[in-house]
Scaffold this motif. Structure first.
Motif, PDB file in Angstrom:
ATOM      1  N   ARG A   1     -36.547 -25.152  -9.886  1.00 42.20           N
ATOM      2  CA  ARG A   1     -35.681 -24.924 -10.936  1.00 42.20           C
ATOM      3  C   ARG A   1     -35.088 -23.503 -10.729  1.00 42.20           C
ATOM      4  NH1 ARG A   1     -39.290 -23.972 -15.784  1.00 42.20           N
ATOM      5  NH2 ARG A   1     -38.030 -22.125 -16.146  1.00 42.20           N
ATOM      6  N   THR A   2     -34.031 -23.507 -11.276  1.00 40.66           N
ATOM      7  CA  THR A   2     -33.235 -22.036 -11.144  1.00 40.66           C
ATOM      8  C   THR A   2     -33.005 -21.567 -12.413  1.00 40.66           C
ATOM      9  OG1 THR A   2     -31.128 -23.081 -10.984  1.00 40.66           O
ATOM     10  CG2 THR A   2     -32.006 -22.593  -8.886  1.00 40.66           C
ATOM     11  N   GLU A   3     -32.631 -20.214 -12.653  1.00 46.23           N
ATOM     12  CA  GLU A   3     -32.128 -19.329 -13.936  1.00 46.23           C
ATOM     13  C   GLU A   3     -31.214 -18.581 -13.266  1.00 46.23           C
ATOM     14  OE1 GLU A   3     -32.871 -19.438 -17.049  1.00 46.23           O
ATOM     15  OE2 GLU A   3     -34.420 -20.781 -17.065  1.00 46.23           O
ATOM     16  N   THR A   4     -30.233 -18.125 -14.133  1.00 50.43           N
ATOM     17  CA  THR A   4     -29.178 -17.290 -14.094  1.00 50.43           C
ATOM     18  C   THR A   4     -29.530 -15.841 -14.699  1.00 50.43           C
ATOM     19  OG1 THR A   4     -27.527 -18.789 -13.555  1.00 50.43           O
ATOM     20  CG2 THR A   4     -26.847 -16.518 -14.118  1.00 50.43           C
ATOM     21  N   ILE A   5     -29.940 -14.837 -14.087  1.00 50.68           N
ATOM     22  CA  ILE A   5     -30.207 -13.576 -14.420  1.00 50.68           C
ATOM     23  C   ILE A   5     -29.175 -12.471 -14.206  1.00 50.68           C
ATOM     24  CG2 ILE A   5     -31.989 -11.721 -14.650  1.00 50.68           C
ATOM     25  CD1 ILE A   5     -34.009 -13.915 -13.734  1.00 50.68           C
TER      26      ILE A   5
ATOM     27  N   GLN B   1     -28.031 -16.339  -9.647  1.00 48.78           N
ATOM     28  CA  GLN B   1     -28.893 -17.416  -9.751  1.00 48.78           C
ATOM     29  C   GLN B   1     -30.196 -17.367  -8.828  1.00 48.78           C
ATOM     30  OE1 GLN B   1     -26.960 -21.299  -8.829  1.00 48.78           O
ATOM     31  NE2 GLN B   1     -28.403 -22.552 -10.066  1.00 48.78           N
TER      32      GLN B   1
ATOM     33  N   VAL C   1     -36.973 -20.187 -10.031  1.00 47.30           N
ATOM     34  CA  VAL C   1     -37.927 -19.570 -10.808  1.00 47.30           C
ATOM     35  C   VAL C   1     -39.087 -19.867  -9.831  1.00 47.30           C
ATOM     36  CG1 VAL C   1     -39.458 -20.389 -12.594  1.00 47.30           C
ATOM     37  CG2 VAL C   1     -37.004 -20.749 -12.858  1.00 47.30           C
TER      38      VAL C   1
ATOM     39  N   TRP D   1     -41.690 -11.862 -16.301  1.00 43.15           N
ATOM     40  CA  TRP D   1     -41.519 -13.257 -16.339  1.00 43.15           C
ATOM     41  C   TRP D   1     -41.714 -13.751 -15.005  1.00 43.15           C
ATOM     42  CZ3 TRP D   1     -37.617 -15.791 -13.745  1.00 43.15           C
ATOM     43  CH2 TRP D   1     -37.206 -17.016 -14.352  1.00 43.15           C
TER      44      TRP D   1
ATOM     45  N   HIS E   1     -44.422 -16.858 -14.183  1.00 41.34           N
ATOM     46  CA  HIS E   1     -44.073 -18.086 -13.449  1.00 41.34           C
ATOM     47  C   HIS E   1     -44.909 -18.463 -11.947  1.00 41.34           C
ATOM     48  CE1 HIS E   1     -41.410 -20.169 -16.489  1.00 41.34           C
ATOM     49  NE2 HIS E   1     -41.185 -18.935 -16.745  1.00 41.34           N
TER      50      HIS E   1
ATOM     51  N   THR F   1     -41.501 -17.338 -21.648  1.00 42.53           N
ATOM     52  CA  THR F   1     -40.060 -17.428 -21.811  1.00 42.53           C
ATOM     53  C   THR F   1     -39.632 -15.663 -21.479  1.00 42.53           C
ATOM     54  OG1 THR F   1     -40.241 -16.626 -24.210  1.00 42.53           O
ATOM     55  CG2 THR F   1     -40.176 -18.875 -23.773  1.00 42.53           C
TER      56      THR F   1
END
Length: 158
Positions: free
Chosen positions: A23-27, A31, A34, A90, A94, A101
């Motif tokens: 899974r990825t998140e953009t911070i 990108q 996680v 965060w 994980h 969150t």
């Protein structure tokens, strides 16, 4: 013993991508994957940086969790120290298998700042994260008196 079959035959990297989720998140425009596991090198660095406050002290931890280019891109994007601490809390949560969150990580950072302690890593099974979680007040623990911890001697009547 029978070998466990996975969906692909592409080797370790494909297998690990399958079991870790990918899974990825953009911070801040970057990108990142996680984290799903604590890198082995991270435990020692967390212990060494437990009292660190400056952004550069977190650079190696960020690189281990999110890749070598993440911190530089976040700096260019205007990320501040509190924001960096939030992302780190965060990410470590994980990596320890604790779903958290961004808001929960921010609350954790704010609680620590209000209490004057260091920003902790969230609780998890990893020793390094537990050590990073502990806050230091600068003083020793208060001794407990024997009167409050001792047990009364019981005599047997025979």
């Amino acid at each position: 013993m029978t070998a466990r079959k996975t969906g692909g035959t592409g080797g370790w990297d494909e297998f690990w991508a399958e079991v870790s989720g990918g899974r990825t998140e953009t911070i801040r425009g970057v990108q990142v994957t996680v984290p799903t596991d604590i890198p082995l090198a991270m435990e020692q660095r967390i212990n060494e940086l437990q009292d660190a406050e400056d952004e550069d002290s977190f650079a190696e931890l960020i690189a281990l969790l999110f890749g070598t280019d993440a911190l530089g891109a976040w700096r260019e994007g205007g990320m501040g120290l509190r924001e960096l601490k939030t992302v780190l809390a965060w990410g470590i949560a994980h990596a320890n298998g604790q779903d958290m969150t961004f808001a929960e990580a921010y609350d954790l950072v704010m609680q620590e700042e209000a209490g004057g302690g260091k920003t902790p890593a969230p609780k998890g099974p990893n020793r390094a994260a537990r050590r990073a979680q502990s806050t230091r007040t600068g003083g020793p623990s208060k001794p407990t008196s024997r009167a409050s911890t001792g047990s009364a001697r019981k005599t047997s009547r025979g």
